[in-house]
Motif scaffolding. Sequence first.
Motif, PDB file in Angstrom:
ATOM      1  N   GLN A 118       0.821  -1.209   0.000  1.00  0.00           N
ATOM      2  CA  GLN A 118       0.000   0.000   0.000  1.00  0.00           C
ATOM      3  C   GLN A 118       0.855   1.259   0.000  1.00  0.00           C
ATOM      4  O   GLN A 118       0.540   2.231  -0.687  1.00  0.00           O
ATOM      5  CB  GLN A 118      -0.937  -0.009   1.209  1.00  0.00           C
ATOM      6  CG  GLN A 118      -2.069  -1.021   1.096  1.00  0.00           C
ATOM      7  CD  GLN A 118      -2.893  -1.119   2.363  1.00  0.00           C
ATOM      8  OE1 GLN A 118      -2.375  -0.976   3.476  1.00  0.00           O
ATOM      9  NE2 GLN A 118      -4.183  -1.369   2.212  1.00  0.00           N
ATOM     10  N   LEU A 119       1.941   1.233   0.772  1.00  0.00           N
ATOM     11  CA  LEU A 119       2.826   2.394   0.802  1.00  0.00           C
ATOM     12  C   LEU A 119       3.494   2.629  -0.546  1.00  0.00           C
ATOM     13  O   LEU A 119       3.545   3.756  -1.046  1.00  0.00           O
ATOM     14  CB  LEU A 119       3.899   2.208   1.881  1.00  0.00           C
ATOM     15  CG  LEU A 119       3.470   2.449   3.331  1.00  0.00           C
ATOM     16  CD1 LEU A 119       4.580   2.049   4.279  1.00  0.00           C
ATOM     17  CD2 LEU A 119       3.097   3.921   3.536  1.00  0.00           C
ATOM     18  N   VAL A 120       3.991   1.558  -1.134  1.00  0.00           N
ATOM     19  CA  VAL A 120       4.646   1.677  -2.438  1.00  0.00           C
ATOM     20  C   VAL A 120       3.645   2.157  -3.486  1.00  0.00           C
ATOM     21  O   VAL A 120       3.931   3.054  -4.289  1.00  0.00           O
ATOM     22  CB  VAL A 120       5.281   0.336  -2.856  1.00  0.00           C
ATOM     23  CG1 VAL A 120       5.786   0.408  -4.294  1.00  0.00           C
ATOM     24  CG2 VAL A 120       6.423  -0.009  -1.917  1.00  0.00           C
ATOM     25  N   GLY A 121       2.451   1.575  -3.482  1.00  0.00           N
ATOM     26  CA  GLY A 121       1.431   1.985  -4.439  1.00  0.00           C
ATOM     27  C   GLY A 121       1.038   3.441  -4.275  1.00  0.00           C
ATOM     28  O   GLY A 121       0.882   4.172  -5.265  1.00  0.00           O
ATOM     29  N   ALA A 122       0.899   3.893  -3.024  1.00  0.00           N
ATOM     30  CA  ALA A 122       0.541   5.288  -2.770  1.00  0.00           C
ATOM     31  C   ALA A 122       1.648   6.228  -3.236  1.00  0.00           C
ATOM     32  O   ALA A 122       1.374   7.300  -3.802  1.00  0.00           O
ATOM     33  CB  ALA A 122       0.263   5.492  -1.286  1.00  0.00           C
ATOM     34  N   MET A 123       2.905   5.851  -3.011  1.00  0.00           N
ATOM     35  CA  MET A 123       4.019   6.700  -3.450  1.00  0.00           C
ATOM     36  C   MET A 123       4.083   6.785  -4.976  1.00  0.00           C
ATOM     37  O   MET A 123       4.344   7.846  -5.544  1.00  0.00           O
ATOM     38  CB  MET A 123       5.336   6.179  -2.875  1.00  0.00           C
ATOM     39  CG  MET A 123       5.493   6.432  -1.383  1.00  0.00           C
ATOM     40  SD  MET A 123       7.145   6.052  -0.750  1.00  0.00           S
ATOM     41  CE  MET A 123       7.153   4.258  -0.892  1.00  0.00           C
ATOM     42  N   ILE A 124       3.845   5.654  -5.646  1.00  0.00           N
ATOM     43  CA  ILE A 124       3.833   5.657  -7.117  1.00  0.00           C
ATOM     44  C   ILE A 124       2.687   6.533  -7.620  1.00  0.00           C
ATOM     45  O   ILE A 124       2.855   7.342  -8.552  1.00  0.00           O
ATOM     46  CB  ILE A 124       3.698   4.222  -7.654  1.00  0.00           C
ATOM     47  CG1 ILE A 124       4.962   3.410  -7.338  1.00  0.00           C
ATOM     48  CG2 ILE A 124       3.435   4.232  -9.160  1.00  0.00           C
ATOM     49  CD1 ILE A 124       4.847   1.938  -7.703  1.00  0.00           C
ATOM     50  N   PRO A 229      -9.184   3.663   5.697  1.00  0.00           N
ATOM     51  CA  PRO A 229      -8.457   4.933   5.559  1.00  0.00           C
ATOM     52  C   PRO A 229      -7.369   4.930   4.494  1.00  0.00           C
ATOM     53  O   PRO A 229      -7.218   5.905   3.751  1.00  0.00           O
ATOM     54  CB  PRO A 229      -7.854   5.142   6.959  1.00  0.00           C
ATOM     55  CG  PRO A 229      -8.691   4.331   7.880  1.00  0.00           C
ATOM     56  CD  PRO A 229      -9.148   3.150   7.076  1.00  0.00           C
ATOM     57  N   VAL A 230      -6.591   3.853   4.400  1.00  0.00           N
ATOM     58  CA  VAL A 230      -5.457   3.834   3.479  1.00  0.00           C
ATOM     59  C   VAL A 230      -5.934   3.830   2.032  1.00  0.00           C
ATOM     60  O   VAL A 230      -5.485   4.627   1.202  1.00  0.00           O
ATOM     61  CB  VAL A 230      -4.551   2.617   3.761  1.00  0.00           C
ATOM     62  CG1 VAL A 230      -3.489   2.481   2.677  1.00  0.00           C
ATOM     63  CG2 VAL A 230      -3.893   2.761   5.125  1.00  0.00           C
ATOM     64  N   ARG A 231      -6.848   2.934   1.697  1.00  0.00           N
ATOM     65  CA  ARG A 231      -7.344   2.881   0.317  1.00  0.00           C
ATOM     66  C   ARG A 231      -8.146   4.138  -0.023  1.00  0.00           C
ATOM     67  O   ARG A 231      -8.081   4.638  -1.158  1.00  0.00           O
ATOM     68  CB  ARG A 231      -8.199   1.636   0.103  1.00  0.00           C
ATOM     69  CG  ARG A 231      -7.389   0.349   0.090  1.00  0.00           C
ATOM     70  CD  ARG A 231      -8.152  -0.788  -0.554  1.00  0.00           C
ATOM     71  NE  ARG A 231      -9.325  -1.187   0.232  1.00  0.00           N
ATOM     72  CZ  ARG A 231     -10.268  -2.005  -0.209  1.00  0.00           C
ATOM     73  NH1 ARG A 231     -10.200  -2.505  -1.421  1.00  0.00           N
ATOM     74  NH2 ARG A 231     -11.284  -2.332   0.560  1.00  0.00           N
ATOM     75  N   LEU A 272      -2.048  -0.928  -7.491  1.00  0.00           N
ATOM     76  CA  LEU A 272      -1.156  -1.682  -6.605  1.00  0.00           C
ATOM     77  C   LEU A 272      -1.555  -1.505  -5.148  1.00  0.00           C
ATOM     78  O   LEU A 272      -1.540  -2.461  -4.362  1.00  0.00           O
ATOM     79  CB  LEU A 272       0.287  -1.215  -6.812  1.00  0.00           C
ATOM     80  CG  LEU A 272       1.343  -1.849  -5.906  1.00  0.00           C
ATOM     81  CD1 LEU A 272       1.416  -3.348  -6.143  1.00  0.00           C
ATOM     82  CD2 LEU A 272       2.713  -1.193  -6.128  1.00  0.00           C
ATOM     83  N   SER A 273      -1.928  -0.274  -4.782  1.00  0.00           N
ATOM     84  CA  SER A 273      -2.235   0.009  -3.382  1.00  0.00           C
ATOM     85  C   SER A 273      -3.536  -0.637  -2.917  1.00  0.00           C
ATOM     86  O   SER A 273      -3.629  -1.099  -1.786  1.00  0.00           O
ATOM     87  CB  SER A 273      -2.316   1.523  -3.171  1.00  0.00           C
ATOM     88  OG  SER A 273      -2.552   1.834  -1.822  1.00  0.00           O
ATOM     89  N   ILE A 274      -4.549  -0.667  -3.785  1.00  0.00           N
ATOM     90  CA  ILE A 274      -5.851  -1.151  -3.335  1.00  0.00           C
ATOM     91  C   ILE A 274      -6.056  -2.639  -3.590  1.00  0.00           C
ATOM     92  O   ILE A 274      -7.002  -3.236  -3.093  1.00  0.00           O
ATOM     93  CB  ILE A 274      -7.001  -0.384  -4.023  1.00  0.00           C
ATOM     94  CG1 ILE A 274      -7.044  -0.670  -5.524  1.00  0.00           C
ATOM     95  CG2 ILE A 274      -6.889   1.114  -3.757  1.00  0.00           C
ATOM     96  CD1 ILE A 274      -8.210  -0.010  -6.233  1.00  0.00           C
ATOM     97  N   ARG A 275      -5.127  -3.257  -4.335  1.00  0.00           N
ATOM     98  CA  ARG A 275      -5.264  -4.683  -4.620  1.00  0.00           C
ATOM     99  C   ARG A 275      -5.097  -5.481  -3.340  1.00  0.00           C
ATOM    100  O   ARG A 275      -4.166  -5.266  -2.565  1.00  0.00           O
ATOM    101  CB  ARG A 275      -4.208  -5.135  -5.635  1.00  0.00           C
ATOM    102  CG  ARG A 275      -4.330  -6.600  -6.046  1.00  0.00           C
ATOM    103  CD  ARG A 275      -3.316  -6.939  -7.126  1.00  0.00           C
ATOM    104  NE  ARG A 275      -1.954  -6.800  -6.642  1.00  0.00           N
ATOM    105  CZ  ARG A 275      -1.291  -7.787  -6.009  1.00  0.00           C
ATOM    106  NH1 ARG A 275      -1.882  -8.956  -5.811  1.00  0.00           N
ATOM    107  NH2 ARG A 275      -0.055  -7.614  -5.596  1.00  0.00           N
TER     108      ARG A 275
END
Length: 280
Positions: A118-124, A229-231, A272-275
Amino acid sequence: MRLFLLTALTMTAFAANSVLNRLAVAGGWADPGGFAIVRVLAGAMMLALLVLAQRQRLPFWHRRRLLGAGSLTLYMVGFSLAYLTLDAGLGALILFGVVQIAMFGWSAATGAPPTHRQLVGAMIAFAGLVWVLWPAGTFRVDAGGAGLMALAGIGWAAYTLAGRGEADALAATGANFVMALPLTAGAILPLAGLPAMTWQGVLLALVSGAATSGLGYALWYRLVPALGPVRAATVQLSAPVIAVLGGVLLLGETAPLRLLLGGAVLLGGIALSIRRAPAA
């Protein structure tokens, strides 16, 4: 699939708010402060009528109203006043950057830290957003405008998080809008003065408030508990890019190559983040 479609619809509504706001302000039909006040007024009226038509009551006296109405006011006031001195693209980057940090931080502090994926996806995804919205050429960052937009980001993050425990999304959103109206007007009018609006600006603000804000925010309150919250923080990064695309399609703005490339990077990061992780 239903959650995906409803989330896409909500992000489109959020993006439409930006397009309507930009059309009204850039066209000289409304000032940002006046647009915000009429927007909240229209949202309050639309939602109150819908709740009353269902023979229900607006939950004004629930303890959640303090956070819901207060954070909505902080977002509306900060967002409107920041754009008096801030570039639109840079403002969006500050807003959604703060929203990301606040919501990821809250998730971690409450015992549900984001996963590595999730962190990597959010940064991308955020990198793609920066690619699309970064101002061209030299620019100056107004400290006051940046500070106001950061406060708006905190307000929106708090407003989103406040929706997780609402039993009735429509009634809660209606009560938030009604209570935020005097607070928003009371904060904007002394600082920005009386609104200067034409009938075109009023019409655009009414559409933004009644449809894409009022109904859009109510739908968002229904979706946040399912997203988490994250997604929820990550998918919101798509709204500014949809708004830029809307400007190209509806306002005749140019479509630079970085919109297509940056948008592709952003969507890849969101995916990537929400998968969900595969079952072991």
